[in-house]
Scaffold this motif. Structure first.
Motif, PDB file in Angstrom:
ATOM      1  N   THR A   1       0.985  -0.970  -0.211  1.00 24.16           N
ATOM      2  CA  THR A   1      -0.019  -0.359  -0.390  1.00 24.16           C
ATOM      3  C   THR A   1       0.641   1.427  -0.309  1.00 24.16           C
ATOM      4  O   THR A   1       1.627   1.138   1.227  1.00 24.16           O
ATOM      5  N   MET A   2       0.682   2.024  -0.999  1.00 24.09           N
ATOM      6  CA  MET A   2       1.454   3.225  -1.037  1.00 24.09           C
ATOM      7  C   MET A   2       0.659   4.514  -1.812  1.00 24.09           C
ATOM      8  O   MET A   2      -1.085   4.620  -0.434  1.00 24.09           O
ATOM      9  N   ASN A   3       1.104   5.499  -1.671  1.00 26.19           N
ATOM     10  CA  ASN A   3       0.072   6.355  -1.269  1.00 26.19           C
ATOM     11  C   ASN A   3       0.005   7.244  -2.890  1.00 26.19           C
ATOM     12  O   ASN A   3      -1.846   7.862  -3.162  1.00 26.19           O
ATOM     13  N   THR A   4       1.017   7.814  -4.293  1.00 26.19           N
ATOM     14  CA  THR A   4       0.812   7.777  -4.593  1.00 26.19           C
ATOM     15  C   THR A   4       0.793   6.842  -6.227  1.00 26.19           C
ATOM     16  O   THR A   4       1.660   5.653  -5.974  1.00 26.19           O
ATOM     17  N   TYR A   5       0.657   7.067  -7.755  1.00 24.00           N
ATOM     18  CA  TYR A   5       0.469   6.443  -8.386  1.00 24.00           C
ATOM     19  C   TYR A   5       0.638   6.808  -9.903  1.00 24.00           C
ATOM     20  O   TYR A   5       0.263   8.020  -9.717  1.00 24.00           O
TER      21      TYR A   5
ATOM     22  N   LYS B   1       4.776   5.098  -5.196  1.00 25.17           N
ATOM     23  CA  LYS B   1       5.938   5.831  -3.968  1.00 25.17           C
ATOM     24  C   LYS B   1       4.841   6.030  -2.911  1.00 25.17           C
ATOM     25  O   LYS B   1       3.451   6.566  -2.670  1.00 25.17           O
ATOM     26  N   ASP B   2       6.052   5.472  -1.810  1.00 24.85           N
ATOM     27  CA  ASP B   2       5.628   6.465  -0.532  1.00 24.85           C
ATOM     28  C   ASP B   2       4.253   5.636   0.343  1.00 24.85           C
ATOM     29  O   ASP B   2       3.403   5.920  -0.132  1.00 24.85           O
ATOM     30  N   THR B   3       4.657   4.759   1.450  1.00 26.30           N
ATOM     31  CA  THR B   3       3.478   4.737   1.935  1.00 26.30           C
ATOM     32  C   THR B   3       2.482   5.536   3.135  1.00 26.30           C
ATOM     33  O   THR B   3       2.601   6.161   3.401  1.00 26.30           O
ATOM     34  N   VAL B   4       1.150   5.107   3.436  1.00 27.96           N
ATOM     35  CA  VAL B   4       0.221   5.752   4.048  1.00 27.96           C
ATOM     36  C   VAL B   4       0.923   6.322   5.657  1.00 27.96           C
ATOM     37  O   VAL B   4       0.810   6.964   6.259  1.00 27.96           O
TER      38      VAL B   4
END
Length: 432
Positions: free
Chosen positions: A377-381, A409-412
């Protein structure tokens, strides 16, 4: 034996043509003779039984007979005045692998051929501008449309039942006309079923729908739509047949407005915006429906087709009450841009870029990149797509091939992370 002189036959041209056509059809029913009735017609001309003009008329009659559909679709209702049957079959192959930054272990890649869609569509008219449409997808076990339609004028239509709302331009477009094989991951994130990350906004709903058009000038039209529906997405029999509960006992409101224009050389363009409000369909996870957390979806879209060049773009955003946690809302937003160019009359090149920011709600690769193995789970796609379409018979028979490169990119939780999915996808489509 009874003989008839050619001179007498010529005095009755209608009788001659009827008798000759009867003889030719009778002989054509025999396998050995039916392969070529032209030789029999030529023999009748040589014997003076037929004139050249009469022979040509008979040939025309035979062509019409051969073009007649041997079996007719007949509606069961007494008021049925038209009935049509349609089909769409899409066969795909996907080869997609995922890599997770800093993780030497890779998820099992996708390497599979499968039926993407297998639609059977029935359309019927019962007079008085009333009709019905029903589509079932044998590949998924779901259905696409199940509506009663009333069209009092060519520019105004009312639908009652199950269909897609107009908010979400790419989602509403026919799957048979997609230039990039699959819809964008941005569209998928906002409209496909809520899994705690995706929103389940737009797409299939049950309710009453209005679609209209008003001519402003000879080259410009106002287009608009409105709908009152159940708030939840319904794409299977169980959902569509449910009587409702605290999470679904409210009415969702939808509306779009835009301008559609005509350009030289059959070019067209359309631009507009839409909004949908779904009470009690917000919250985080999948267990907060019906608790007073609302979901509102926004869409701005543009679609141009000018000579061999095409351009489609859409921006989607949402307000999700308590979309991240019990104390935090989410405002995810994303967009895609998709230019296309016909290199020849049958070969088209397509490129697409898309970007999604979930504002902390979270996204996994399969949420946006169909068939991709998950990378967490990330924040952006973001994703690039490049492919081509081979139109063998327009959209009725076409082959598509494309390459994807997507990245989250970047996990929550704030720890830096990244996952990449790269692969190819092909599709063969037949429809009638």
């Amino acid at each position: 034996m009874i003989s008839v002189r050619p001179s007498i036959l010529r005095q009755q041209p209608t009788l001659v043509r009827s008798l000759a056509l009867l003889v030719i059809v009778a002989f054509s029913a025999l396998p050995a003779v039916g392969q070529d009735s032209g030789a029999l017609i030529d023999a009748l001309i040589r014997k003076g039984i037929l004139t050249n003009q009469e022979a040509e008329d008979i040939r025309a009659d035979l062509v019409r007979e051969n073009n007649t559909i041997p079996a007719h679709a007949v509606g069961g209702g007494k008021a049925t005045d038209r009935l049509s049957v349609g089909m769409r079959m899409q066969i795909q192959y996907a080869n997609i692998g995922t890599e997770i930054k800093g993780n030497a272990t890779k998820p099992v890649p996708t390497d599979q051929a499968f039926l993407r869609r297998m639609y059977l569509t029935l359309k019927a008219g019962v007079g008085g501008n009333w009709g019905a449409v029903f589509t079932y997808d044998f590949a998924s076990g779901y259905y696409d449309d199940a509506i009663v339609e009333w069209k009092p004028t060519p520019d105004l239509a009312f639908n009652f039942g199950l269909r897609k709302v107009n908010v979400g331009y790419e989602e509403r477009a026919s799957s048979g006309n997609l230039k990039s094989i699959e819809r964008s991951g941005v569209t998928r994130y906002f409209v496909e079923g809520n899994n705690g990350r995706r929103l389940g906004a737009a797409s299939y709903r049950i309710g009453a729908f209005l679609d209209g058009k008003k001519e402003l000038t000879s080259t410009l039209n106002l287009v608009y739509s409105a709908a009152l529906t159940d708030p939840e997405r319904s794409d299977n029999f169980a959902d569509a047949s449910a009587s409702g509960d605290a999470s679904t006992n409210h009415i969702a409101l939808w509306g779009t407005a835009g301008l559609a224009g005509k350009l030289a050389n059959n070019g067209t363009w359309i631009a507009g915006a839409g909004v949908g409000h779904m009470p009690d369909r917000g919250g985080f996870g999948t267990t907060n429906f019906g608790r007073g957390f609302d979901l509102t979806l926004y869409s701005v879209f543009f679609d141009l087709q000018m000579a061999r060049f095409g351009l489609m773009a859409e921006y989607l955003a949402a307000d999700v009450d308590r979309g991240v946690s019990a104390t935090r809302d989410a405002k995810p937003a994303g967009y895609f841009i998709q230019p296309s160019l016909l290199l020849t009359d049958t070969i088209e090149a397509v490129v697409r870029y898309q970007y999604l920011d979930t504002d902390g709600r979270g996204v996994q690769l399969p949420d946006t990149f169909r068939s991709a193995p998950s990378g967490g789970t990330m924040n952006t796609y973001s994703e690039w797509y490049a492919g081509f379409n081979l139109y063998l018979r327009g959209n009725d028979l076409k082959f598509q091939l494309g390459a994807h490169a997507g990245k989250t990119k970047d996990t929550v939780t704030g720890a830096p992370a990244e996952a990449k999915a790269v692969g190819v996808r092909s599709q063969m489509q037949v429809q009638f």
